[in-house]
Motif scaffolding. Structure first.
Motif, mmCIF file in Angstrom:
data_model
loop_
_atom_site.group_PDB
_atom_site.id
_atom_site.type_symbol
_atom_site.label_atom_id
_atom_site.label_comp_id
_atom_site.label_asym_id
_atom_site.label_seq_id
_atom_site.Cartn_x
_atom_site.Cartn_y
_atom_site.Cartn_z
ATOM 1 N N ALA A 254 0.738 -1.115 -0.012
ATOM 2 C CA ALA A 254 -0.176 -0.051 -0.027
ATOM 3 C C ALA A 254 0.667 1.269 0.098
ATOM 4 C CB ALA A 254 -1.038 0.164 1.216
ATOM 5 N N ASP A 255 2.068 1.226 0.743
ATOM 6 C CA ASP A 255 2.861 2.390 0.821
ATOM 7 C C ASP A 255 3.356 2.599 -0.658
ATOM 8 O OD1 ASP A 255 2.394 2.525 3.522
ATOM 9 O OD2 ASP A 255 4.081 1.767 4.320
ATOM 10 N N GLN A 256 3.545 1.796 -1.529
ATOM 11 C CA GLN A 256 4.203 2.140 -2.735
ATOM 12 C C GLN A 256 3.102 2.512 -3.844
ATOM 13 O OE1 GLN A 256 7.649 -0.010 -4.045
ATOM 14 N NE2 GLN A 256 7.801 -0.805 -2.007
ATOM 15 N N LEU A 257 2.019 1.945 -3.402
ATOM 16 C CA LEU A 257 0.976 2.145 -4.568
ATOM 17 C C LEU A 257 0.746 3.851 -4.709
ATOM 18 C CD1 LEU A 257 -1.509 -0.493 -3.929
ATOM 19 C CD2 LEU A 257 0.081 -0.385 -5.607
ATOM 20 N N GLU A 258 0.488 4.465 -5.845
ATOM 21 C CA GLU A 258 0.366 5.980 -6.230
ATOM 22 C C GLU A 258 -0.985 5.908 -6.870
ATOM 23 O OE1 GLU A 258 3.382 7.224 -8.570
ATOM 24 O OE2 GLU A 258 5.204 7.199 -7.046
ATOM 25 N N TRP A 259 -2.040 5.190 -6.304
ATOM 26 C CA TRP A 259 -3.481 5.143 -6.938
ATOM 27 C C TRP A 259 -4.060 6.317 -6.049
ATOM 28 C CZ3 TRP A 259 -3.615 -0.760 -7.133
ATOM 29 C CH2 TRP A 259 -3.064 -1.181 -8.409
ATOM 30 N N PRO A 260 -5.187 6.710 -6.579
ATOM 31 C CA PRO A 260 -5.995 7.888 -5.802
ATOM 32 C C PRO A 260 -6.606 7.427 -4.669
ATOM 33 C CG PRO A 260 -6.305 7.897 -8.096
ATOM 34 C CD PRO A 260 -5.541 6.658 -7.951
ATOM 35 N N GLU A 261 -6.967 5.933 -4.703
ATOM 36 C CA GLU A 261 -7.585 5.585 -3.440
ATOM 37 C C GLU A 261 -7.091 4.109 -3.078
ATOM 38 O OE1 GLU A 261 -11.876 5.387 -3.382
ATOM 39 O OE2 GLU A 261 -12.197 7.154 -4.662
ATOM 40 N N VAL A 262 -6.508 4.162 -1.757
ATOM 41 C CA VAL A 262 -5.726 2.778 -1.393
ATOM 42 C C VAL A 262 -6.328 2.755 0.300
ATOM 43 C CG1 VAL A 262 -3.671 1.471 -0.856
ATOM 44 C CG2 VAL A 262 -3.834 3.058 -2.936
ATOM 45 N N THR A 263 -6.700 1.594 0.572
ATOM 46 C CA THR A 263 -6.948 1.265 2.170
ATOM 47 C C THR A 263 -6.561 -0.063 2.243
ATOM 48 O OG1 THR A 263 -9.419 0.558 1.474
ATOM 49 C CG2 THR A 263 -8.962 2.683 1.863
ATOM 50 N N VAL A 264 -6.101 -0.266 3.518
ATOM 51 C CA VAL A 264 -5.530 -1.587 4.214
ATOM 52 C C VAL A 264 -6.441 -1.961 5.363
ATOM 53 C CG1 VAL A 264 -3.505 -2.675 4.803
ATOM 54 C CG2 VAL A 264 -3.365 -0.680 3.397
ATOM 55 N N SER A 265 -6.706 -3.478 5.267
ATOM 56 C CA SER A 265 -7.515 -4.100 6.304
ATOM 57 C C SER A 265 -6.810 -5.418 6.470
ATOM 58 C CB SER A 265 -8.817 -4.006 5.975
ATOM 59 O OG SER A 265 -9.809 -4.743 7.021
ATOM 60 N N GLY A 266 -6.039 -5.593 7.345
ATOM 61 C CA GLY A 266 -5.244 -6.905 7.639
ATOM 62 C C GLY A 266 -4.341 -7.129 6.570
ATOM 63 N N ASN A 267 -4.556 -8.245 5.620
ATOM 64 C CA ASN A 267 -3.902 -8.564 4.675
ATOM 65 C C ASN A 267 -4.265 -8.261 3.349
ATOM 66 O OD1 ASN A 267 -1.563 -9.670 6.110
ATOM 67 N ND2 ASN A 267 -2.833 -11.565 6.684
ATOM 68 N N THR A 268 -5.383 -7.451 3.503
ATOM 69 C CA THR A 268 -6.212 -6.998 2.189
ATOM 70 C C THR A 268 -6.215 -5.664 1.998
ATOM 71 O OG1 THR A 268 -7.769 -8.851 2.485
ATOM 72 C CG2 THR A 268 -8.299 -7.241 1.120
ATOM 73 N N ILE A 269 -5.871 -5.221 0.686
ATOM 74 C CA ILE A 269 -5.962 -3.775 0.105
ATOM 75 C C ILE A 269 -7.131 -3.729 -0.843
ATOM 76 C CG2 ILE A 269 -4.548 -2.326 -1.136
ATOM 77 C CD1 ILE A 269 -1.920 -3.829 -0.249
ATOM 78 N N LYS A 270 -7.900 -2.575 -0.492
ATOM 79 C CA LYS A 270 -8.837 -2.334 -1.540
ATOM 80 C C LYS A 270 -8.519 -0.937 -2.220
ATOM 81 C CE LYS A 270 -12.148 -5.300 -0.877
ATOM 82 N NZ LYS A 270 -12.883 -6.108 -1.800
ATOM 83 N N ALA A 271 -8.365 -0.932 -3.637
ATOM 84 C CA ALA A 271 -7.839 0.519 -4.287
ATOM 85 C C ALA A 271 -8.707 0.629 -5.544
ATOM 86 C CB ALA A 271 -6.580 0.013 -4.611
ATOM 87 N N LEU A 272 -8.498 1.768 -6.094
ATOM 88 C CA LEU A 272 -8.964 2.631 -7.081
ATOM 89 C C LEU A 272 -8.043 3.143 -8.016
ATOM 90 C CD1 LEU A 272 -11.867 2.725 -8.448
ATOM 91 C CD2 LEU A 272 -11.926 5.019 -7.514
ATOM 92 N N THR A 273 -7.536 2.517 -9.194
ATOM 93 C CA THR A 273 -6.536 3.202 -9.905
ATOM 94 C C THR A 273 -7.146 4.585 -10.729
ATOM 95 O OG1 THR A 273 -7.219 2.123 -12.235
ATOM 96 C CG2 THR A 273 -6.145 0.675 -10.670
ATOM 97 N N GLU A 274 -5.960 5.161 -11.460
ATOM 98 C CA GLU A 274 -6.313 6.275 -12.085
ATOM 99 C C GLU A 274 -7.347 5.869 -12.826
ATOM 100 O OE1 GLU A 274 -3.421 4.766 -11.618
ATOM 101 O OE2 GLU A 274 -1.835 6.098 -11.200
ATOM 102 N N ASP A 275 -7.392 4.876 -13.785
ATOM 103 C CA ASP A 275 -8.535 4.716 -14.748
ATOM 104 C C ASP A 275 -10.046 4.428 -13.948
ATOM 105 O OD1 ASP A 275 -6.759 5.272 -16.989
ATOM 106 O OD2 ASP A 275 -5.974 3.081 -16.611
ATOM 107 N N GLU A 276 -9.867 4.415 -12.621
ATOM 108 C CA GLU A 276 -10.967 4.193 -12.018
ATOM 109 C C GLU A 276 -11.499 2.802 -11.956
ATOM 110 O OE1 GLU A 276 -14.579 6.845 -12.431
ATOM 111 O OE2 GLU A 276 -13.118 8.638 -12.401
ATOM 112 N N ILE A 277 -10.469 1.989 -12.022
ATOM 113 C CA ILE A 277 -10.594 0.570 -11.827
ATOM 114 C C ILE A 277 -10.577 0.146 -10.387
ATOM 115 C CG2 ILE A 277 -9.813 -1.851 -12.688
ATOM 116 C CD1 ILE A 277 -10.900 -0.065 -14.827
ATOM 117 N N PRO A 278 -11.399 -0.749 -10.033
ATOM 118 C CA PRO A 278 -11.346 -1.202 -8.596
ATOM 119 C C PRO A 278 -10.388 -2.325 -8.326
ATOM 120 C CG PRO A 278 -13.494 -1.892 -9.438
ATOM 121 C CD PRO A 278 -12.831 -0.873 -10.398
ATOM 122 N N VAL A 279 -9.645 -2.551 -7.350
ATOM 123 C CA VAL A 279 -8.765 -3.421 -7.406
ATOM 124 C C VAL A 279 -8.770 -4.038 -5.995
ATOM 125 C CG1 VAL A 279 -6.315 -4.139 -7.496
ATOM 126 C CG2 VAL A 279 -7.005 -2.568 -9.025
#
Length: 550
Positions: A209-234
């Motif tokens: 998570a610390d190295q991701l430069e996407w607009p939205e990044v959240t961490v919960s335990g061992n899972t990361i929820k993110a949204l890329t610049e292209d608005e793709i949920p990851v």
């Protein structure tokens, strides 16, 4: 209610009124109210009605509607126009740059009532001939529609696959020592997805998570929820390398499959396994392809040691279901033929629309004969390639096929498809298909439910009755490979195979590039356990024709 919410209500009212060609003066007044309200600093709710009415661009009539909206939570005039307008048509008004006049045109002239139907019409080049549209407008609209669909929370697999490849490559570059692979529904090649799911082994979630430069990044335990610049949920799952196999098995499995697996092997410890193959080895099962890990029957295949050799896109020998400029295709007959041959296929079945499909420039009998002549001339020039004379015949309301018998019998094969009267109840819709299937000239049933994924559900049919009828009448069923359709749904393939019904993976190509959709059809077919043996267009042209002619 905020000023923005109130202003938005007036904007919607003005657009709906314009859609229905109401009084231009009133439309402009509501448009002005929208512009005025969104710029006000003081909350409208705090203003007395007299103060509100005195604001330039508001006036007594509009202030009354504002008070109605604030007090009741709704506006009678707005609700009236909402009721007059199908929900899907209202969605069309939300597409940037696609105004009420254009929405009215596609709604009234083409019967388009949803974003998905419009996107499909764009991909079939239906808008080019309509006044006020053109190729440039159509291409621009295609991009806008793709963006609109990205904002709806679910995605076609075909839309996310390239993004998923890029994301995996990016993560592997950022974490070269980690093990990075697709997982979840993405790995199972589900036709629709909620996110790009990836498993990373040997790296901590917070480090990623610390190295991701996407607009939205959240961490919960061992899972990361993110949204890329292209608005793709990851969705990223992180684990130690020594537990990679356990985690990949867990995240890949569909809920029904996992429930059946745990029930079948109670008490077996799957934790801390480094390779996925070891999970299967623990219970003495062969490794099941990820595509088959959806439902309990996939597990039963492994238990019975009957895992099939699933079909590959490279197994397909013939391009069945293709359209040319004779109807609504974008490429000519020679161009479609040359492209299919260049891609390594052995034959192509030309299936332009029949005469009832007037919206798609369907072929009248004389144009069918004209096309036959051109096909004969091209075939005379061919070596190691064949062009088959087909048609996508509309199934009419009573289940009969378009054209008279003297013309029907001249085709090499006929795909019978429904394109109109999609709102029949299950009994009528099923009987309509049964009548078409029983027609001696029907070779194949096209896109059985008429669905458009994420946009329009298929019309209700009794799948078992339809498949049984195809078995009884030696009629194949199309798996329409357009990523917007993938119809027949893969979940019905096992029943079709049980009944001995052959499946044809058809691109429904309206352009040369559309032929590549066979790939997506193959992915869906694999989920249903389809093999080369049960795929009719994985056979030679002679074998295909022998089946079609019964």
């Amino acid at each position: 209610m905020t000023n923005k919410e109130i202003a938005t209500a007036f904007r919607e009212l003005s657009r709906l009124m314009e859609l229905h060609k109401e009084n231009p003066f009133k439309i402009r007044s509501y448009q002005n109210a929208y512009m005025t309200l969104r710029k006000l600093d003081q909350p409208v709710e705090e203003l007395a009605e007299a103060e509100l009415a005195s604001i330039k661009g508001i006036g007594k009539a509009i202030s009354g509607k504002i008070r109605e909206l604030v007090t009741n939570g709704e506006m009678e005039a707005l609700e009236k126009y909402r009721e007059m307008t199908p929900v899907g048509v209202r969605d069309l008004l939300g597409i940037s740059g696609f105004g009420p006049k254009k929405v009215r045109t596609v709604w009234q002239e083409m019967g388009v009532e949803s974003v998905g139907e419009l996107l499909y019409a764009v991909n079939e080049n239906r808008l080019i001939e309509i006044k006020g549209f053109g190729l440039k407008t159509q291409e621009d609209l295609k991009k806008k529609l793709a963006y609109f669909k990205l904002s709806q929370g679910k995605f076609l697999y075909a839309r996310l696959e390239e993004h998923a490849k890029d994301i995996r490559e990016l993560l592997q570059q950022q974490f070269p020592d980690a093990r990075v692979e697709w997982t979840g529904a993405l790995r199972r090649k589900c036709p629709t997805l909620e996110s790009v799911a990836i498993l990373l082994g040997g790296v901590a979630a917070q480090e990623v998570a610390d190295q991701l430069e996407w607009p939205e990044v959240t961490v919960s335990g061992n899972t990361i929820k993110a949204l890329t610049e292209d608005e793709i949920p990851v969705t990223l799952y992180c684990c130690a390398k020594e537990e990679w196999g356990s985690k990949q098995f867990r995240y890949t499995a569909g809920p029904d499959f996992m429930e059946a697996f745990l029930k079948a092997f109670p008490g077996v410890d799957f934790k801390g396994v480094a390779e996925e193959e070891e999970v299967f080895a623990k219970v003495k099962l062969p490794v099941l392809p990820p595509e088959l890990r959806e439902q309990e029957w996939g597990l039963e295949l492994a238990q019975d040691n009957k895992i099939p050799a699933l079909i590959e896109a490279t197994d397909i020998k013939g391009v069945i279901h293709s359209h040319t400029t004779y109807s609504d295709g974008i490429n000519t007959l020679p161009e479609m033929v040359a492209y299919a041959q260049a891609q390594g296929y052995e034959y192509i079945g030309i299936t332009d629309h029949s005469k009832a499909a007037f919206y798609a420039n369907g072929l009248k009998p004389e144009r069918v004969l004209q096309q036959f002549k051109e096909i004969d001339e091209l075939n005379a020039q061919m070596t190691n390639f064949r062009i088959l004379k087909g048609i996508e015949s509309d199934i009419l309301a009573d289940g009969s096929l378009d054209y008279e018998e003297d013309l029907l019998k001249q085709f090499d094969f006929i795909i019978a498809s429904v394109h109109s009267n999609l709102r029949m109840d299950e009994e009528k819709a099923t009987q309509r298909l049964l009548n078409a299937i029983e027609n001696p000239y029907t070779s194949m049933l096209g896109h059985p439910t008429g669905r458009l994924l994420l946009s329009r559900p298929g019309y209700p049919i009794d799948h078992k009755k339809v498949i049984d009828a195809c078995a009884a009448n030696q009629v194949a069923i199309e798996l329409n490979a357009s990523p917007y359709r993938l119809d027949l749904d893969w979940t019905w393939i096992p029943y079709a195979l049980e009944k001995g019904v052959l499946i044809s993976i058809n691109p429904d190509a309206h352009s040369r590039e559309g032929i590549h959709d066979i790939y997506f059809g193959t992915l869906a077919a694999r989920k249903g356990g389809l093999t080369v043996e049960h795929c009719i267009n994985a056979r030679s042209a002679d074998d295909f024709l022998a089946f079609a002619k019964k």
